[in-house]
Design a protein around this motif. Structure first.
Motif, PDB file in Angstrom:
ATOM      1  N   LEU A  50     -17.765   4.062  -4.763  1.00  9.44           N
ATOM      2  CA  LEU A  50     -16.948   4.734  -5.790  1.00  9.44           C
ATOM      3  C   LEU A  50     -17.666   5.638  -6.567  1.00  9.44           C
ATOM      4  CD1 LEU A  50     -14.889   1.447  -6.694  1.00  9.44           C
ATOM      5  CD2 LEU A  50     -14.390   3.293  -5.268  1.00  9.44           C
ATOM      6  N   LEU A  75       2.005   2.587  -3.378  1.00 12.98           N
ATOM      7  CA  LEU A  75       1.008   2.805  -4.402  1.00 12.98           C
ATOM      8  C   LEU A  75       1.156   4.699  -4.541  1.00 12.98           C
ATOM      9  CD1 LEU A  75      -2.548   1.493  -3.402  1.00 12.98           C
ATOM     10  CD2 LEU A  75      -0.890   0.724  -5.156  1.00 12.98           C
ATOM     11  N   ARG A  82      -6.665  -3.814  -6.813  1.00  9.81           N
ATOM     12  CA  ARG A  82      -6.866  -4.913  -6.092  1.00  9.81           C
ATOM     13  C   ARG A  82      -5.814  -6.213  -6.511  1.00  9.81           C
ATOM     14  NH1 ARG A  82     -13.038  -4.628  -6.689  1.00  9.81           N
ATOM     15  NH2 ARG A  82     -13.793  -3.706  -4.644  1.00  9.81           N
ATOM     16  N   ILE A 142      -8.195   4.222  -2.649  1.00  9.85           N
ATOM     17  CA  ILE A 142      -8.321   2.855  -1.761  1.00  9.85           C
ATOM     18  C   ILE A 142      -8.591   3.289  -0.412  1.00  9.85           C
ATOM     19  CG2 ILE A 142      -7.010   1.266  -0.722  1.00  9.85           C
ATOM     20  CD1 ILE A 142      -7.534   0.278  -3.595  1.00  9.85           C
ATOM     21  N   LYS A 143      -8.188   4.407   0.011  1.00 11.61           N
ATOM     22  CA  LYS A 143      -8.515   4.874   1.249  1.00 11.61           C
ATOM     23  C   LYS A 143     -10.013   5.403   1.419  1.00 11.61           C
ATOM     24  CE  LYS A 143      -4.193   6.229   3.655  1.00 11.61           C
ATOM     25  NZ  LYS A 143      -3.517   7.383   4.226  1.00 11.61           N
ATOM     26  N   ALA A 144     -10.488   6.083   0.532  1.00 12.15           N
ATOM     27  CA  ALA A 144     -11.700   6.527   0.455  1.00 12.15           C
ATOM     28  C   ALA A 144     -12.831   5.250   0.362  1.00 12.15           C
ATOM     29  CB  ALA A 144     -12.109   7.242  -0.959  1.00 12.15           C
ATOM     30  N   LYS A 145     -12.405   4.295  -0.238  1.00 12.15           N
ATOM     31  CA  LYS A 145     -13.363   2.990  -0.411  1.00 12.15           C
ATOM     32  C   LYS A 145     -13.213   2.081   0.936  1.00 12.15           C
ATOM     33  CE  LYS A 145     -14.141  -1.324  -2.528  1.00 12.15           C
ATOM     34  NZ  LYS A 145     -15.702  -1.398  -2.174  1.00 12.15           N
ATOM     35  N   TYR A 146     -11.983   2.000   1.305  1.00 11.06           N
ATOM     36  CA  TYR A 146     -12.033   0.917   2.601  1.00 11.06           C
ATOM     37  C   TYR A 146     -11.711   1.414   3.944  1.00 11.06           C
ATOM     38  CZ  TYR A 146     -11.178  -2.593  -1.076  1.00 11.06           C
ATOM     39  OH  TYR A 146     -11.322  -3.597  -2.090  1.00 11.06           O
ATOM     40  N   LEU A 147     -11.409   2.912   4.082  1.00  7.22           N
ATOM     41  CA  LEU A 147     -11.496   3.614   5.293  1.00  7.22           C
ATOM     42  C   LEU A 147     -12.698   4.303   5.525  1.00  7.22           C
ATOM     43  CD1 LEU A 147      -8.066   4.671   6.254  1.00  7.22           C
ATOM     44  CD2 LEU A 147      -9.166   2.691   7.132  1.00  7.22           C
ATOM     45  N   LEU A 148     -13.068   5.193   4.471  1.00  3.38           N
ATOM     46  CA  LEU A 148     -14.090   5.763   4.552  1.00  3.38           C
ATOM     47  C   LEU A 148     -15.292   5.390   4.183  1.00  3.38           C
ATOM     48  CD1 LEU A 148     -12.588   9.348   3.591  1.00  3.38           C
ATOM     49  CD2 LEU A 148     -12.745   8.543   5.921  1.00  3.38           C
ATOM     50  N   GLN A 149     -15.278   4.100   3.580  1.00  5.44           N
ATOM     51  CA  GLN A 149     -16.357   3.266   3.175  1.00  5.44           C
ATOM     52  C   GLN A 149     -17.397   4.385   2.179  1.00  5.44           C
ATOM     53  OE1 GLN A 149     -18.294   1.594   6.594  1.00  5.44           O
ATOM     54  NE2 GLN A 149     -16.789   0.192   6.723  1.00  5.44           N
ATOM     55  N   LEU A 178       0.691  -1.288  -0.106  1.00  2.00           N
ATOM     56  CA  LEU A 178       0.042  -0.025  -0.043  1.00  2.00           C
ATOM     57  C   LEU A 178       0.787   1.442  -0.136  1.00  2.00           C
ATOM     58  CD1 LEU A 178      -2.720  -1.260   2.508  1.00  2.00           C
ATOM     59  CD2 LEU A 178      -3.241  -0.580   0.173  1.00  2.00           C
ATOM     60  N   LEU A 216      -3.740   5.665  -3.559  1.00  2.00           N
ATOM     61  CA  LEU A 216      -3.651   5.237  -2.310  1.00  2.00           C
ATOM     62  C   LEU A 216      -5.136   6.178  -1.701  1.00  2.00           C
ATOM     63  CD1 LEU A 216      -2.751   3.933   0.241  1.00  2.00           C
ATOM     64  CD2 LEU A 216      -1.393   5.941   0.914  1.00  2.00           C
ATOM     65  N   LYS A 217      -5.338   7.212  -2.485  1.00  2.00           N
ATOM     66  CA  LYS A 217      -6.349   8.014  -2.018  1.00  2.00           C
ATOM     67  C   LYS A 217      -7.909   7.383  -2.238  1.00  2.00           C
ATOM     68  CE  LYS A 217      -5.900  12.176  -3.575  1.00  2.00           C
ATOM     69  NZ  LYS A 217      -6.283  13.266  -4.501  1.00  2.00           N
TER      70      LYS A 217
END
Lengths: 494, 181
Positions: free
Chosen positions: B146, B128, B168, B136-143, B125, B133-134
């Motif tokens: 997309l 990246l 992925r 990926i963080k938006a999807k997986y950390l901030l849920q 990670l 990374l932005k």
């Protein structure tokens, strides 16, 4: 052996949570037939599970660029959900069981309580609560409301940079800040590059301009003391007065006119009331709304008109968004908002392109007229219609609607419950009602539509009620004249 | 999450701290197990939460020296089955019972505490690009969805989905390479 392309595609759909039931049946066939496909599936799911956990413990990266953070501020909740642990009952001795319900010295600081159109310059804060051990944050635009544990409420306008240093203090390097200091919180201190401001009660503003190397301090109400780094004695500034300090050579403070309109003192509301002019003899009227404090960046904005009161519905022909008098976006289509069954197409989309966005006075204009269709033989002839206009940027996901919502109408308490299986329940004054039996809901473009077949003595009618969420997280039923609904917390739900 | 390995012998009594460490060590594997048997549908986070709460509240039942993983996975399996059979959850997609058993069996053997995988993934990670990374963080950390991310950043929805797909795949390859090195 490699997985089949069909399996790869279906696994991707599964990872996106968009796989259809019939596609899942097909995926199951493929996984059962081909060990390589099953192996691929398991590998993909394993990585999918690990990504959020690895991100949560990723070392911080320096100098990240602008980050757009959803103003639904779900970040803190999302982090708590990552490890799926929600232990509220244990003794609190272990790290997992600890809850920061009271502000101990170590946890003292401030909480982000509102965001409007924020663009983060570097990394967004990892949570809503900020203490002296956290790095500060920078924003390139937008508004951040930061409420300190002492009760002080500050509103920071970007571009700005700030770091919380305690329950009643902060370091402010750049931007505009307005602080509202309640009784008991006197002594609230803002340290800036060449000095500090100590509030003696109640409301002041500070404007640090990094480029021009200057600091201005003005007092709306009460008085403050300003200290220059070069001098031990403070300068007292009284109500409606302002001073300027040039940072480059630390000259003494100079009195300047206090332009109070240069500062935003409260988080702007996205709800505007409207009322047709009863005295107007023109059939067509223009409603105007100053939305300057809500437009901070390019993007898709939405204006929704909701009728609340009056004999007439509101017919809308066109909505235009202007910046400093120049048209930037418009949406022209006939729309109507009135009593239920007479409301349709009352949402208008305004797209601000990247090149069109700039700082200025943003005004929304709506061309409207009174729709007297619903009147019968009444003696009142003047236009009679009022309601609210909601102006927002965000399109929320369907999960934001899940749960129980309570509102009052006609002195009764109503509750609507939106369930994960897309059905709904309804309670009238605490008693379950069959009114929503068979009703379903779905979300499109951020709007929740509740579809219900209602039986009357005249037959069965299809009813569609539309809902959106406003900036305060309240549920707005946009084609019914009900008040906004508040989400009922878990534990108090049915 | 702790990487500490907790040595449990039958004569040890399991303290809260030890139990918490065990639970934390197994989170990644437990999550992987659940999303593999539940097809990564929207019930997965709730199932994980239900499982964790059950394991914590019933920690006295766990016998030190036995397999924590087996107990945790069995709990998760039954929590998933309960969700699936709850009529009100029919809108979420699930495998047939037979396939669930097959995958549960494979996952049960394959997944387990693997701190070296998380270490490898963190390095992947970190390598990246900033924009990658932005998202990926938006999807997986901030849920964030997309679609919402694409709208708020001015990118096309389609290209955002394709980017995440590509990332992925590249993260999975990266993990494999690092572990084999």
């Amino acid at each position: 052996m490699k997985p089949s392309p069909e399996t790869v595609e279906l696994v991707e759909k599964s990872l996106d949570q968009s796989i259809l039931p019939e596609e899942l049946v097909r995926l199951e066939e493929l996984l059962a037939e081909n060990p390589a496909d099953l192996d691929y599936y398991l590998e993909a799911m394993q990585a999918e599970a690990e990504i959020p956990l690895a991100l949560h413990t990723l070392p911080e990266r320096r100098q990240q660029r602008a980050w757009v953070w959803s103003t639904s501020i779900a970040a803190a909740a999302a982090i708590a959900m990552l490890i799926g642990i929600n232990i509220g009952t244990p003794s609190g001795k272990t790290a997992l069981a600890q809850e920061s319900t009271s502000a101990s010295k170590e946890n003292a600081g401030a909480t982000i309580t509102s965001l409007v159109g924020v663009t983060w310059e570097n990394k967004a804060p990892s949570g809503l609560k900020l203490t002296s051990s956290d790095e500060g944050f920078s924003i390139t635009s937008g508004l951040v409301e930061l409420t300190f544990d002492s009760g002080v409420r500050t509103l920071i306008e970007g571009p700005a940079e700030i770091a919380v240093t305690g329950r009643n203090s902060a370091e402010f390097t750049n931007g505009k800040l307005v602080a509202d200091v309640p009784k008991g919180a006197e002594g609230f201190t803002i340290v800036y590059p060449e000095g500090k401001v100590v509030d003696l009660g109640t409301e002041f503003a500070i404007n640090i301009n990094e480029e021009k190397a200057s600091a201005e301090v003005g007092v709306f109400r009460g008085e403050v003391e300003v200290y220059s780094n070069q001098s031990k004695s403070p300068l007292k500034i009284l109500e409606s007065h302002a001073v300027k300090q040039t940072l480059s050579n630390s000259t003494p403070f100079a009195s300047i006119p206090f332009n109070q309109d240069d500062y935003i003192r409260k988080v702007p509301s996205s709800e505007f009331s409207w009322k047709l002019d009863e005295k107007s003899t023109e059939p067509v009227q223009q409603l105007e709304f100053d939305v300057s404090h809500l437009v901070w960046k390019p993007g898709k904005y939405r204006a929704t008109f909701k009728y609340m009161l009056g004999y007439d519905a509101l017919s809308i022909q066109k909505v235009t968004l202007l910046c400093d008098g120049e048209i930037v976006a418009s949406d022209e289509h006939p729309g109507r908002t009135g009593i239920f069954l007479r409301t349709h197409d009352n949402m208008y989309t305004l797209d601000i392109a990247r090149n069109d966005h700039r700082k200025g006075k943003w005004v929304l204009k709506a061309t409207v007229h009174a729709d007297t269709t619903d009147r019968e033989s009444l003696s009142v002839l003047a236009p009679d219609s009022s309601g609210i206009m909601l102006f927002s940027e965000n399109i929320v996901s369907k999960d934001a609607y899940l749960g129980t919502w309570e509102y009052r109408h006609d002195n009764n308490v109503h509750r609507r419950v939106f369930l994960a299986d897309h059905t709904a329940k309804y309670y009238f004054n605490g008693t379950p009602s069959k009114q929503f039996n068979g009703a379903t809901w779905s979300v499109k473009d951020g709007v929740l539509v509740l579809t219900n077949h209602v039986k009357t003595h005249e037959g069965t009618h299809l009813m569609e009620e539309s809902h959106i969420l406003n900036d305060k997280g309240q549920l707005v039923i946009i084609n019914q004249p009900y008040r906004n609904a508040i989400k009922v917390k878990r534990g108090k739900q049915e | 999450m702790s990487n500490k390995v907790v040595q449990i012998t039958p004569s040890d009594s399991l303290t809260e701290e030890n139990f918490e460490s065990l639970l934390s060590e197994h989170q990644a594997a437990l999550r992987a197990y659940i999303i593999s048997i539940a097809t990564n549908n929207r019930d997965c986070d709730d199932i994980l939460q239900d499982s964790n709460i059950y394991l914590w509240e019933n920690r006295e039942q766990f016998e030190p020296g036995t397999s924590f993983k087996a107990w945790a996975f069995k709990t998760a399996y039954f929590k998933t089955l309960a969700r699936k059979r709850d009529r009100s959850r029919l809108s979420e997609a699930y495998f047939s019972d037979e396939m669930m058993q097959t995958i549960a069996s494979e996952s049960g053997e394959r997944f387990g505490p693997a701190p070296e995988r998380l270490t490898a993934l963190r390095k992947c990670l970190s390598s990246l690009g900033t924009d990658e990374l932005k998202v990926i963080k938006a999807k997986y950390l901030l849920q964030q969805s997309l679609t919402h991310y694409a709208l708020t950043t001015g990118k096309s929805v389609n290209s955002t989905h394709k980017l995440v797909s590509r990332l992925r795949a590249s993260l999975r390859e990266c993990i494999k390479k690092r572990l084999s090195n």
